[in-house]
Design a protein around this motif. Structure first.
Motif, PDB file in Angstrom:
ATOM      1  N   GLN A   1       0.811  -1.202   0.000  1.00 15.10           N
ATOM      2  CA  GLN A   1       0.000   0.000   0.000  1.00 15.10           C
ATOM      3  C   GLN A   1       0.850   1.260   0.000  1.00 15.10           C
ATOM      4  N   ARG A   2       1.901   1.245   0.805  1.00  6.23           N
ATOM      5  CA  ARG A   2       2.776   2.396   0.916  1.00  6.23           C
ATOM      6  C   ARG A   2       3.506   2.623  -0.396  1.00  6.23           C
ATOM      7  N   ALA A   3       3.932   1.574  -1.071  1.00  2.51           N
ATOM      8  CA  ALA A   3       4.633   1.711  -2.343  1.00  2.51           C
ATOM      9  C   ALA A   3       3.693   2.279  -3.403  1.00  2.51           C
ATOM     10  N   GLY A   4       2.443   1.861  -3.361  1.00  4.91           N
ATOM     11  CA  GLY A   4       1.460   2.386  -4.305  1.00  4.91           C
ATOM     12  C   GLY A   4       1.239   3.861  -4.096  1.00  4.91           C
ATOM     13  N   CYS A   5       1.206   4.318  -2.838  1.00  6.05           N
ATOM     14  CA  CYS A   5       1.021   5.736  -2.527  1.00  6.05           C
ATOM     15  C   CYS A   5       2.194   6.549  -3.038  1.00  6.05           C
ATOM     16  N   LEU A   6       3.408   6.069  -2.803  1.00  5.82           N
ATOM     17  CA  LEU A   6       4.601   6.785  -3.252  1.00  5.82           C
ATOM     18  C   LEU A   6       4.641   6.875  -4.782  1.00  5.82           C
ATOM     19  N   ALA A   7       4.254   5.815  -5.441  1.00  2.25           N
ATOM     20  CA  ALA A   7       4.266   5.814  -6.908  1.00  2.25           C
ATOM     21  C   ALA A   7       3.285   6.846  -7.451  1.00  2.25           C
ATOM     22  N   ARG A   8       2.164   7.025  -6.808  1.00  2.73           N
ATOM     23  CA  ARG A   8       1.184   8.001  -7.247  1.00  2.73           C
ATOM     24  C   ARG A   8       1.657   9.424  -7.025  1.00  2.73           C
ATOM     25  N   GLN A   9       2.441   9.635  -5.998  1.00  7.42           N
ATOM     26  CA  GLN A   9       2.900  10.983  -5.678  1.00  7.42           C
ATOM     27  C   GLN A   9       4.047  11.436  -6.558  1.00  7.42           C
ATOM     28  N   LEU A  10       4.748  10.521  -7.179  1.00  8.91           N
ATOM     29  CA  LEU A  10       5.861  10.900  -8.055  1.00  8.91           C
ATOM     30  C   LEU A  10       5.320  11.639  -9.292  1.00  8.91           C
ATOM     31  N   GLN A  11       6.037  12.609  -9.739  1.00  8.17           N
ATOM     32  CA  GLN A  11       5.604  13.342 -10.919  1.00  8.17           C
ATOM     33  C   GLN A  11       5.920  12.522 -12.171  1.00  8.17           C
ATOM     34  N   ARG A  12       4.979  12.549 -13.015  1.00  5.63           N
ATOM     35  CA  ARG A  12       5.185  11.818 -14.287  1.00  5.63           C
ATOM     36  C   ARG A  12       5.723  12.795 -15.329  1.00  5.63           C
ATOM     37  N   PRO A  13       6.695  12.373 -16.112  1.00  5.05           N
ATOM     38  CA  PRO A  13       7.211  13.263 -17.153  1.00  5.05           C
ATOM     39  C   PRO A  13       6.210  13.400 -18.291  1.00  5.05           C
ATOM     40  N   ALA A  14       6.195  14.534 -18.975  1.00  4.02           N
ATOM     41  CA  ALA A  14       5.293  14.766 -20.096  1.00  4.02           C
ATOM     42  C   ALA A  14       5.671  13.856 -21.255  1.00  4.02           C
ATOM     43  N   ARG A  15       4.703  13.470 -21.982  1.00  2.19           N
ATOM     44  CA  ARG A  15       4.925  12.547 -23.106  1.00  2.19           C
ATOM     45  C   ARG A  15       5.591  13.295 -24.254  1.00  2.19           C
ATOM     46  N   SER A  16       6.589  12.678 -24.857  1.00  2.77           N
ATOM     47  CA  SER A  16       7.285  13.333 -25.968  1.00  2.77           C
ATOM     48  C   SER A  16       6.985  12.590 -27.264  1.00  2.77           C
ATOM     49  N   TYR A  17       6.899  13.348 -28.333  1.00  2.82           N
ATOM     50  CA  TYR A  17       6.629  12.779 -29.657  1.00  2.82           C
ATOM     51  C   TYR A  17       7.888  12.861 -30.498  1.00  2.82           C
TER      52      TYR A  17
END
Length: 166
Positions: free
Chosen positions: A6-22
């Motif tokens: 559960q804790r790992a799932g929370c941390l993964a959600r809080q990390l910023q995702r990089p913008a998608r590049s084309y």
């Protein structure tokens, strides 16, 4: 273990995702397009072609009193009233000759001529199933009777014609 997940799932959600590049943005800078040699469009070329085609067509239009080549070709395959008149005249002549010939052969001798007055085949024009023995009558005597009547009528007509001619 469940708590750690559960804790790992929370941390993964809080990390910023990089913008998608084309792929087109990946180069960083864009070069200017090379100069292209542009021509007139299809519409302009077709408009000029229609204009010159109309002028060329007008040059070959027949003058008054002349017939065009297209009219001559079409007229070659159309039926004309004169042709039908000729065909009908020949057909009428052939039918008259056939009638004359038939009259000649049928009226050559009146004594042996067969006239189908009673049409005896009509009595036997049914399916030959479930017929009792003796049900179908022999009609030869009926045919002979009508032949005798025909011969008497022909003799009477011949006498009457002879009297009229005298």
């Amino acid at each position: 273990m469940f708590v750690a997940r559960q804790r790992a799932g929370c941390l993964a959600r809080q990390l910023q995702r990089p913008a998608r590049s084309y792929a087109s943005d990946a180069h960083g800078r864009h070069a200017a397009a090379a100069p292209v040699n542009e021509s007139f469009g299809k519409g302009a070329v077709s408009a000029v072609a229609v204009f010159f085609g109309g002028v060329l067509f007008y040059q070959f239009v027949p003058k008054e009193g002349e017939e065009s080549a297209v009219s001559n070709i079409i007229g070659k395959y159309l039926s004309r009233p004169e042709d039908w008149e000729e065909i009908n005249a020949l057909h009428t002549k052939a039918m008259e000759q056939a009638g004359f010939d038939r009259n000649l052969f049928e009226n050559a001798s009146n004594k042996h001529r067969f006239v189908n007055v009673s049409y005896p085949e009509a009595l036997h024009s049914h399916a030959p199933r479930n017929i009792r023995a003796g049900h179908i009558r022999n009609l030869d005597d009926v045919v002979k009777h009508f032949r005798q009547q025909h011969i008497k009528d022909e003799e009477r007509k011949a006498k009457k014609r002879a009297e009229q001619q005298q």
